[in-house]
Each structure stands twice: as structure tokens, then as C-alpha cells.
Design a protein around this motif. Structure first.
Motif, PDB file in Angstrom:
ATOM      1  N   ARG A   1       0.848  -1.190   0.000  1.00  0.00           N
ATOM      2  CA  ARG A   1       0.000   0.000   0.000  1.00  0.00           C
ATOM      3  C   ARG A   1       0.885   1.241   0.000  1.00  0.00           C
ATOM      4  O   ARG A   1       1.891   1.291   0.718  1.00  0.00           O
ATOM      5  CB  ARG A   1      -0.927   0.015   1.208  1.00  0.00           C
ATOM      6  CG  ARG A   1      -1.917   1.194   1.195  1.00  0.00           C
ATOM      7  CD  ARG A   1      -3.025   1.012   2.203  1.00  0.00           C
ATOM      8  NE  ARG A   1      -3.978   2.128   2.174  1.00  0.00           N
ATOM      9  CZ  ARG A   1      -4.956   2.258   1.289  1.00  0.00           C
ATOM     10  NH1 ARG A   1      -5.096   1.336   0.341  1.00  0.00           N
ATOM     11  NH2 ARG A   1      -5.781   3.288   1.315  1.00  0.00           N
ATOM     12  N   HIS A   2       0.490   2.233  -0.809  1.00  0.00           N
ATOM     13  CA  HIS A   2       1.299   3.436  -0.962  1.00  0.00           C
ATOM     14  C   HIS A   2       0.439   4.687  -0.853  1.00  0.00           C
ATOM     15  O   HIS A   2      -0.719   4.704  -1.285  1.00  0.00           O
ATOM     16  CB  HIS A   2       2.003   3.441  -2.326  1.00  0.00           C
ATOM     17  CG  HIS A   2       2.925   2.286  -2.537  1.00  0.00           C
ATOM     18  ND1 HIS A   2       4.216   2.265  -2.063  1.00  0.00           N
ATOM     19  CD2 HIS A   2       2.730   1.102  -3.155  1.00  0.00           C
ATOM     20  CE1 HIS A   2       4.776   1.127  -2.395  1.00  0.00           C
ATOM     21  NE2 HIS A   2       3.899   0.401  -3.058  1.00  0.00           N
ATOM     22  N   LYS A   3       1.050   5.743  -0.304  1.00  0.00           N
ATOM     23  CA  LYS A   3       0.447   7.071  -0.318  1.00  0.00           C
ATOM     24  C   LYS A   3       1.079   7.878  -1.446  1.00  0.00           C
ATOM     25  O   LYS A   3       2.292   7.812  -1.667  1.00  0.00           O
ATOM     26  CB  LYS A   3       0.663   7.766   1.027  1.00  0.00           C
ATOM     27  CG  LYS A   3      -0.110   7.153   2.173  1.00  0.00           C
ATOM     28  CD  LYS A   3       0.093   7.952   3.459  1.00  0.00           C
ATOM     29  CE  LYS A   3      -0.724   7.352   4.594  1.00  0.00           C
ATOM     30  NZ  LYS A   3      -0.533   8.120   5.864  1.00  0.00           N
ATOM     31  N   LEU A   4       0.256   8.675  -2.132  1.00  0.00           N
ATOM     32  CA  LEU A   4       0.695   9.470  -3.268  1.00  0.00           C
ATOM     33  C   LEU A   4       0.539  10.944  -2.916  1.00  0.00           C
ATOM     34  O   LEU A   4      -0.553  11.385  -2.516  1.00  0.00           O
ATOM     35  CB  LEU A   4      -0.133   9.145  -4.514  1.00  0.00           C
ATOM     36  CG  LEU A   4      -0.339   7.652  -4.821  1.00  0.00           C
ATOM     37  CD1 LEU A   4      -1.284   7.490  -6.001  1.00  0.00           C
ATOM     38  CD2 LEU A   4       0.995   6.975  -5.093  1.00  0.00           C
TER      39      LEU A   4
ATOM     40  N   SER B   1      -4.225   7.311  -2.244  1.00  0.00           N
ATOM     41  CA  SER B   1      -3.499   6.105  -1.851  1.00  0.00           C
ATOM     42  C   SER B   1      -3.997   4.946  -2.693  1.00  0.00           C
ATOM     43  O   SER B   1      -5.090   4.993  -3.266  1.00  0.00           O
ATOM     44  CB  SER B   1      -3.701   5.799  -0.364  1.00  0.00           C
ATOM     45  OG  SER B   1      -5.077   5.610  -0.081  1.00  0.00           O
ATOM     46  N   THR B   2      -3.183   3.894  -2.747  1.00  0.00           N
ATOM     47  CA  THR B   2      -3.560   2.727  -3.533  1.00  0.00           C
ATOM     48  C   THR B   2      -2.935   1.475  -2.954  1.00  0.00           C
ATOM     49  O   THR B   2      -1.830   1.519  -2.388  1.00  0.00           O
ATOM     50  CB  THR B   2      -3.117   2.883  -5.006  1.00  0.00           C
ATOM     51  OG1 THR B   2      -3.525   1.735  -5.751  1.00  0.00           O
ATOM     52  CG2 THR B   2      -1.613   3.020  -5.117  1.00  0.00           C
ATOM     53  N   ASN B   3      -3.634   0.375  -3.086  1.00  0.00           N
ATOM     54  CA  ASN B   3      -3.048  -0.942  -2.868  1.00  0.00           C
ATOM     55  C   ASN B   3      -2.495  -1.429  -4.198  1.00  0.00           C
ATOM     56  O   ASN B   3      -3.043  -1.125  -5.265  1.00  0.00           O
ATOM     57  CB  ASN B   3      -4.091  -1.934  -2.360  1.00  0.00           C
ATOM     58  CG  ASN B   3      -4.605  -1.567  -0.985  1.00  0.00           C
ATOM     59  OD1 ASN B   3      -3.949  -0.843  -0.245  1.00  0.00           O
ATOM     60  ND2 ASN B   3      -5.782  -2.049  -0.634  1.00  0.00           N
ATOM     61  N   LEU B   4      -1.436  -2.193  -4.128  1.00  0.00           N
ATOM     62  CA  LEU B   4      -0.811  -2.695  -5.345  1.00  0.00           C
ATOM     63  C   LEU B   4      -0.489  -4.169  -5.160  1.00  0.00           C
ATOM     64  O   LEU B   4       0.101  -4.571  -4.162  1.00  0.00           O
ATOM     65  CB  LEU B   4       0.476  -1.918  -5.651  1.00  0.00           C
ATOM     66  CG  LEU B   4       1.139  -2.192  -6.995  1.00  0.00           C
ATOM     67  CD1 LEU B   4       0.235  -1.734  -8.134  1.00  0.00           C
ATOM     68  CD2 LEU B   4       2.492  -1.489  -7.077  1.00  0.00           C
TER      69      LEU B   4
ATOM     70  N   PRO C   1      -3.259  -2.387  -9.475  1.00  0.00           N
ATOM     71  CA  PRO C   1      -3.710  -1.510  -8.394  1.00  0.00           C
ATOM     72  C   PRO C   1      -5.173  -1.787  -8.054  1.00  0.00           C
ATOM     73  O   PRO C   1      -5.979  -2.112  -8.926  1.00  0.00           O
ATOM     74  CB  PRO C   1      -3.541  -0.111  -8.991  1.00  0.00           C
ATOM     75  CG  PRO C   1      -3.658  -0.317 -10.467  1.00  0.00           C
ATOM     76  CD  PRO C   1      -3.145  -1.698 -10.756  1.00  0.00           C
ATOM     77  N   TYR C   2      -5.522  -1.675  -6.778  1.00  0.00           N
ATOM     78  CA  TYR C   2      -6.908  -1.865  -6.365  1.00  0.00           C
ATOM     79  C   TYR C   2      -7.142  -1.107  -5.058  1.00  0.00           C
ATOM     80  O   TYR C   2      -6.195  -0.713  -4.374  1.00  0.00           O
ATOM     81  CB  TYR C   2      -7.249  -3.348  -6.206  1.00  0.00           C
ATOM     82  CG  TYR C   2      -6.524  -4.043  -5.083  1.00  0.00           C
ATOM     83  CD1 TYR C   2      -7.126  -4.239  -3.850  1.00  0.00           C
ATOM     84  CD2 TYR C   2      -5.215  -4.495  -5.253  1.00  0.00           C
ATOM     85  CE1 TYR C   2      -6.454  -4.865  -2.815  1.00  0.00           C
ATOM     86  CE2 TYR C   2      -4.540  -5.119  -4.224  1.00  0.00           C
ATOM     87  CZ  TYR C   2      -5.163  -5.301  -3.013  1.00  0.00           C
ATOM     88  OH  TYR C   2      -4.486  -5.911  -1.985  1.00  0.00           O
ATOM     89  N   ALA C   3      -8.413  -0.902  -4.727  1.00  0.00           N
ATOM     90  CA  ALA C   3      -8.801  -0.170  -3.516  1.00  0.00           C
ATOM     91  C   ALA C   3      -8.095   1.180  -3.438  1.00  0.00           C
ATOM     92  O   ALA C   3      -7.658   1.610  -2.377  1.00  0.00           O
ATOM     93  CB  ALA C   3      -8.509  -1.003  -2.269  1.00  0.00           C
TER      94      ALA C   3
ATOM     95  N   GLY D   1      -4.334   2.769 -13.620  1.00  0.00           N
ATOM     96  CA  GLY D   1      -4.392   1.634 -14.530  1.00  0.00           C
ATOM     97  C   GLY D   1      -3.408   0.536 -14.168  1.00  0.00           C
ATOM     98  O   GLY D   1      -2.494   0.719 -13.362  1.00  0.00           O
ATOM     99  N   GLN D   2      -3.595  -0.619 -14.783  1.00  0.00           N
ATOM    100  CA  GLN D   2      -2.692  -1.745 -14.602  1.00  0.00           C
ATOM    101  C   GLN D   2      -1.446  -1.578 -15.470  1.00  0.00           C
ATOM    102  O   GLN D   2      -1.403  -0.735 -16.373  1.00  0.00           O
ATOM    103  CB  GLN D   2      -3.409  -3.050 -14.946  1.00  0.00           C
ATOM    104  CG  GLN D   2      -4.650  -3.300 -14.111  1.00  0.00           C
ATOM    105  CD  GLN D   2      -5.366  -4.577 -14.498  1.00  0.00           C
ATOM    106  OE1 GLN D   2      -4.872  -5.381 -15.275  1.00  0.00           O
ATOM    107  NE2 GLN D   2      -6.561  -4.768 -13.957  1.00  0.00           N
TER     108      GLN D   2
END
Length: 277
Positions: free
Chosen positions: A118-121, A134-137, A167-169, A197-198
Motif C-alpha cells: 500500500r502506498h500514499k501518493l 493512496s492505492t493498494n498494489l 492496483p486496487y482499492a 491503470g494496470q
């Protein structure tokens, strides 16, 4: 005369004994058991690792539709072009990782890798400090490997393959950040929508196992993944009461540094070979 007769009898008895012995079946030594070469590698492998994921790429932000008002002071160049100096900072992450491998022989193997991160952007440059979101990867990798097994317990390897980054959630930051340009204060900005996107890219790998036993070892691994997903964001500006639509082209390209345990199993014990006589 009696001595001569006794001597003749002894000679005849000895000759008869020799003849009888010649008629007995001969006994030969059993041949040695054949030597069977056994390739005792373990074909199945599981690795459990802790992995630090460190993004190492660059990000370019574009005015998606060419309608960003000049009053924001954040656009340079032609409409629809690049927002110069703007970028995105992606946080590091430490994740659990599980790897499954199959060895075709002692040297060649194929490995599949799955993890969760999980990352914060956060925006940088002219859009500095805007919480993008943020995103899960989920990076799923498939690698072909060559293992060097002629060094005893120390067994280094190299690998190359492909990675599918899913990426999801993911979601927008929804935080409010003031935008101050050369023109002065131009309102608050907030990312109201985010789409990621993927990506499919090449993956490279080096590492080693140190086998404590034929079945259990310690693993150290380093991978580089060429992940380049594209993202789209909608930034709402309060002063203009208007949305700013941007496209983010990323070269995420993370390093994955791992340490963990290796477990090998599935090798069959050879059946004993019995010589036939």
C-alpha cells in the motif's frame, strides 16, 4: 608285498576323490551391486519473505484536456501539455511475500511471486503537498531462474521474467491544500477523483539461498520491476470553482529487497536395486 598293495589302494582312493570333486558345481563370487547415480534435488520450493518496496522512477503530469486556467499559474506550454516541474511522491512500503517455485532440474527453475503493498501518493512541484490519494498494489511476477549449485550450501541465482502490477482499492486524497503561485494565493486544491491503470513490465532478479539442510535455507533477494501505470486525477480548485483534469504518466520502477526462509520438498527416495543371479 603288503606295502605295495596299500600304496596302490591309496593312489586309487586319491584319484577317485579328485574325480568326485571335479563333478561338483562351481561357486562364483556374486557380482558387485550396480552403482546408481541419484539426482537428489527437491523439485518444489516455498519462500516466505519480508520485502521492502522502494519506488525509484519518475512521474510526469499532463493537463489532460487543455483547460487548466492560466490563473492557477501551474501550466506551462501548450494546452494539453506537460505541467512543468509537477510530479508525484510515492511512499515506500514493507510487505509480506510468498513465492512458489518448481525446479526442472538442479539448475533451472520457474518462480511465481505475489505480494501486497500500500502506498500514499503526494504531489510535488507546482502542485506541492496535495494529497493525491493512496492505492493498494498487487505485483504478480513470473520468473525463469538459473541456480548455481556447485558452491555447496551457498547457492546464488539469477532470474528474468514479467510482472503484472494490479492496483486496487485506490482512492483520492480529498484533503485541502492551498495553492500559492507567482500570482499569489489562488485557492485551495483537493483531489476529488483518482483512477490508476494496470501495468505489465519486465522484471529482473538476483539473490542467493544458503541451505542449512537439503530442505531448509536462508534467502536474500533483490528484484527490479519495470512498472509504468497511467493514472488520471481530478483536482478541484476553490477559487475558480472549477475542476482541473490531469493525467499522470509514471515510471514507478520499484526495487524489491527481500530476506526470508526457503523450504524445499518433494524429492523421491530412490528404490533399492537388487542384483539378480
Amino acid at each position: 608285498m603288503k606295502e605295495l598293495a596299500f600304496l596302490s589302494f591309496a593312489v586309487c582312493a586319491l584319484a577317485s576323490s579328485v574325480a568326485s570333486g571335479a563333478d561338483l558345481p562351481s561357486r562364483k563370487l556374486a557380482p558387485p551391486l550396480p552403482v546408481v547415480a541419484v539426482d537428489d534435488y527437491q523439485p518444489f520450493q516455498i519462500r516466505l519473505r519480508a520485502t521492502a518496496l522502494i519506488p525509484d522512477g519518475s512521474f510526469t503530469i499532463f493537463d489532460r484536456y487543455g483547460i487548466v486556467p492560466a490563473a492557477t499559474g501551474i501550466v506551462s506550454g501548450a494546452p494539453g501539455g506537460k505541467i512543468f516541474g509537477a510530479g508525484v511522491d510515492v511512499s515506500n512500503s514493507v510487505i509480506p511475500e510468498i513465492d512458489l517455485s518448481y525446479y526442472f532440474n538442479k539448475n533451472f527453475a520457474v518462480e511465481t511471486i505475489a505480494g501486497y503493498t500500500r502506498h500514499k501518493l503526494t504531489a510535488t512541484g507546482p502542485l506541492a503537498n496535495i494529497p493525491v490519494g493512496s492505492t493498494n498494489l498487487l505485483p504478480v511476477s513470473l520468473l525463469a531462474q538459473y541456480h548455481f549449485t556447485n558452491l555447496g550450501a551457498f547457492q546464488p541465482y539469477i532470474g528474468v521474467g514479467v510482472t503484472w502490477a494490479v492496483p486496487y482499492a485506490y482512492g483520492p486524497g480529498n484533503g485541502w491544500t492551498p495553492l500559492v503561485t507567482a500570482l499569489g494565493f489562488t485557492g485551495f486544491n483537493s483531489v476529488r477523483d483518482l483512477q490508476i491503470g494496470q501495468s505489465v513490465g519486465v522484471a529482473g532478479q538476483i539473490g542467493f539461498d544458503y541451505m542449512i539442510t537439503p530442505n531448509i535455507g536462508i534467502n536474500v533477494d533483490l528484484k527490479r520491476i519495470m512498472a509504468q501505470p497511467t493514472a488520471y486525477a481530478t483536482i478541484y480548485n476553490t477559487a475558480l470553482n472549477q475542476n482541473i483534469y490531469v493525467r499522470v504518466q509514471s515510471n514507478l520502477d520499484p526495487w524489491l529487497a527481500s530476506v526470508g526462509a526457503t523450504f524445499r520438498f518433494g524429492g523421491a527416495s530412490p528404490a533399492p536395486v537388487l542384483a539378480k543371479y
